[in-house]
Design a protein around this motif. Structure first.
Motif, PDB file in Angstrom:
ATOM      1  N   VAL A   1       0.858  -1.188   0.000  1.00  0.00           N
ATOM      2  CA  VAL A   1       0.000   0.000   0.000  1.00  0.00           C
ATOM      3  C   VAL A   1       0.895   1.238   0.000  1.00  0.00           C
ATOM      4  O   VAL A   1       1.689   1.442   0.904  1.00  0.00           O
ATOM      5  N   GLU A   2       0.717   2.055  -1.044  1.00  0.00           N
ATOM      6  CA  GLU A   2       1.534   3.274  -1.160  1.00  0.00           C
ATOM      7  C   GLU A   2       0.795   4.493  -0.630  1.00  0.00           C
ATOM      8  O   GLU A   2       1.416   5.499  -0.290  1.00  0.00           O
ATOM      9  N   GLY A   3      -0.526   4.411  -0.600  1.00  0.00           N
ATOM     10  CA  GLY A   3      -1.297   5.559  -0.114  1.00  0.00           C
ATOM     11  C   GLY A   3      -2.712   5.119   0.224  1.00  0.00           C
ATOM     12  O   GLY A   3      -3.180   4.077  -0.251  1.00  0.00           O
ATOM     13  N   ILE A   4      -3.382   5.919   1.047  1.00  0.00           N
ATOM     14  CA  ILE A   4      -4.730   5.546   1.500  1.00  0.00           C
ATOM     15  C   ILE A   4      -5.634   6.757   1.539  1.00  0.00           C
ATOM     16  O   ILE A   4      -5.211   7.861   1.898  1.00  0.00           O
ATOM     17  N   GLU A   5      -6.896   6.515   1.146  1.00  0.00           N
ATOM     18  CA  GLU A   5      -7.959   7.499   1.396  1.00  0.00           C
ATOM     19  C   GLU A   5      -8.933   6.822   2.353  1.00  0.00           C
ATOM     20  O   GLU A   5      -9.284   5.654   2.163  1.00  0.00           O
ATOM     21  N   ALA A   6      -9.339   7.552   3.393  1.00  0.00           N
ATOM     22  CA  ALA A   6     -10.217   6.929   4.383  1.00  0.00           C
ATOM     23  C   ALA A   6     -11.146   7.971   4.971  1.00  0.00           C
ATOM     24  O   ALA A   6     -10.870   9.175   4.917  1.00  0.00           O
TER      25      ALA A   6
ATOM     26  N   LEU B   1      -0.489   7.494   9.484  1.00  0.00           N
ATOM     27  CA  LEU B   1      -1.913   7.143   9.514  1.00  0.00           C
ATOM     28  C   LEU B   1      -2.219   5.958   8.588  1.00  0.00           C
ATOM     29  O   LEU B   1      -3.056   5.107   8.889  1.00  0.00           O
ATOM     30  N   LYS B   2      -1.487   5.945   7.466  1.00  0.00           N
ATOM     31  CA  LYS B   2      -1.686   4.830   6.520  1.00  0.00           C
ATOM     32  C   LYS B   2      -1.420   3.501   7.214  1.00  0.00           C
ATOM     33  O   LYS B   2      -2.244   2.585   7.175  1.00  0.00           O
ATOM     34  N   GLN B   3      -0.288   3.406   7.896  1.00  0.00           N
ATOM     35  CA  GLN B   3       0.052   2.137   8.540  1.00  0.00           C
ATOM     36  C   GLN B   3      -0.883   1.834   9.704  1.00  0.00           C
ATOM     37  O   GLN B   3      -1.125   0.671  10.012  1.00  0.00           O
TER      38      GLN B   3
END
Ligand code: FAD
Length: 480
Positions: free
Chosen positions: A166-171, A194-196
């Protein structure tokens, strides 16, 4: 119970495509994949986009309504099953199934949470790339579920778990705010990651709505082999020998007990024994080359296996002669959970210990469990190279009422197996997560420091306790 006027507000927010309270629509999503947990929910919310997810969460927060996020519902630990008392709504991400972008140049796919793993595999294949994570539930498991359980699978040895991909996240966070962290930054030192935190959080601190995933070059040449070995010790020795000979091209290395193979042959139509020599253990190996230069993958594997046979580490071996045969070998591995389920009632454990200790653990823990619980049979299969196996204790032959057996013996056997894992320095959840199945055992076995940190993180993100309550984070009183 959630009051009708609150349900009415969700219905008005999402419209007929995004809201259902029809019992026949809801029923299939109230039980977990293993059939161990059953829940109730007055409605399923199916937002179409991130803004609708945010609006749902804001509404849920306003009324203190709990939400259970759900992707493909393939959780092995009851993680996506709502509570029995009907106090939560299911928040399904399945409708958000767009691949927003996919680029061979950037080696990146930006996927919404509801994209099914096999669909991502195909999309990556179409641009000459691949997403290097696969598992038996690939036809149903979604990107959001994979992220939220930090899924592993059969290629972790080379490519890592979801945390590495995972390189980036939207949540959407529990207060309804949208966190846009989709940019794939190689370096980002703005403090807590926050991603991790969201990866592996099992929906307890936010809803993953989209994610940027790392792609790798497509396979230019591969070889898949099946090897008979005498013991897990020999299997690990074989892995180390092959790594030394072949370098970083060993993509998968799965160990299977002969009784597990027997269950696949009994229950999975079309499955056939890959080699005739009967050995107590088997290894499935895949080596992949991104470029064809020098000897082929098959030639390299053949050369290394010849040495292993010569050294007596391997007893027999074959290399798939075609893609169809390679897929048939993998189908055996990927059908193991299904075959075990068909075989009869069993308690399943997904555990890790340091890799060097795993062979002894597999043999000793199985023997100890069979001795402590007469009539049971125990064995394991899986990702030996990651120090992670799926360890099963099967009910005594002739047990017809699986749930009654589990109710009577489950807690004692769980404690027995988990104590053995902890004594070997391991983890009671290697890749499936905690869900509701392992929460009490986590409370019993985790250090006070770990428990306090888990609870503090949950409380900081989700003070109202509306995000997947009863999962992952032990509750006060869970400790014995
Ligand atoms: P679900 O089961 O729907 O949900 C899983 C958890 O994530 C739940 O806690 C849920 O609340 C939460 N969640 C789901 N979507 C979101 C979201 N968008 N935002 C926040 N939280 C969310 N797992 C492995 O790691 N390795 C394996 O080898 C493996 N093999 C499997 C083989 C079979 C046959 C099966 C049935 C399962 C296997 N699994 C394996 C477990 C399972 O497939 C994974 O845990 C998968 O990641 C779950 O995806 P899902 O979409 O079905 O999630």
């Amino acid at each position: 119970m959630i009051l009708p006027h609150i349900l009415q507000r969700f219905s008005a927010l999402l419209g007929p495509k995004g809201y259902t309270d029809a019992p026949e629509d809801i029923a299939p999503w109230l039980t977990d994949w293993r059939g161990r947990y059953h829940g109730n929910a007055a409605a399923i919310l199916s937002p179409a986009n991130t803004q609708e997810v945010a609006a749902c969460i804001a509404l849920a927060a306003e009324h203190g309504v709990a939400l259970v996020p759900q992707g493909g519902n393939t959780s092995m630990v009851g993680g996506a099953t709502p509570p029995l008392d009907g106090s939560a709504l299911i928040l399904s991400l399945r409708r958000m199934n767009a691949i927003r972008s996919i680029s061979a140049e950037d080696n990146l796919a930006v996927c919404e949470a509801g994209v099914i793993l096999s669909v991502l595999h195909e999309a990556a294949h179409d641009i000459g790339r691949r997403f290097p994570l696969s598992l038996g539930a690939k036809g149903s498991a979604t990107v959001g579920g994979l992220v939220s359980t930090n899924a592993g699978g059969t290629q972790v040895l080379r490519h890592g778990t979801m945390r590495a991909l995972v390189e980036g996240i939207e949540a959407v966070l529990p207060n309804g705010s949208i966190y846009d962290g989709l940019a794939a930054l190689k370096k980002d030192n703005r403090g807590y990651d926050l991603k991790q935190l969201l990866i592996g959080a099992e929906g307890t601190i936010g809803i993953v709505t989209a994610t940027s995933l790392r792609l790798v070059p497509a396979v230019a040449d591969r070889a898949v082999g099946w090897i008979g070995v005498e013991s897990p010790q020999d299997a690990l020795a074989l892995l180390r020998m092959l790594e030394a000979k072949l370098g970083h091209i060993v993509e998968g290395f799965e160990v299977i007990a002969d009784d597990g193979l027997g269950h696949v042959l009994s229950h999975i139509p079309g499955a056939r024994r890959p080699i005739e020599t009967r050995t107590p253990w088997h290894v499935l190996i895949e080596v992949d080359l991104a470029e064809v230069e020098g000897p082929s993958a098959g030639e390299r594997l053949e050369g290394a296996l010849a040495e292993a046979l010569e050294a007596g580490i391997a007893k027999d071996a074959t290399i798939a002669a075609s893609d169809a045969q390679a897929e048939a070998f993998w189908r055996i591995r990927e059908s193991l959970s299904e075959a075990e389920r068909a075989q009869g009632p069993a308690l399943q454990y997904d555990v890790s210990v340091p890799v060097a200790r795993m062979p002894a653990f597999m043999i000793e823990a199985a023997a100890a469990a069979e001795k402590a619980f007469p009539g049971t049979t125990a064995s394991s299969f899986g990702h030996l190279g990651d120090g992670n196996v799926h360890f099963h204790v099967r009910a005594p032959k002739g047990t017809t009422d699986g749930p009654a057996w589990i109710a009577a013996e489950g807690a004692t056997i769980n404690a027995f197996v988990h104590d053995a894992v902890v004594a070997s320095g391991g983890s009671i959840s290697a890749e499936h997560g905690i869900g509701q199945m392992k929460r009490a055992e986590l409370a019993r076995l985790a250090s006070p420091a770990r428990l306090a940190a888990l609870r503090a993180i949950k409380a900081a993100f989700d003070p109202k306790g509306i995000m997947n309550p009863g999962k992952l984070v032990p509750m006060p009183g869970d400790e014995p």
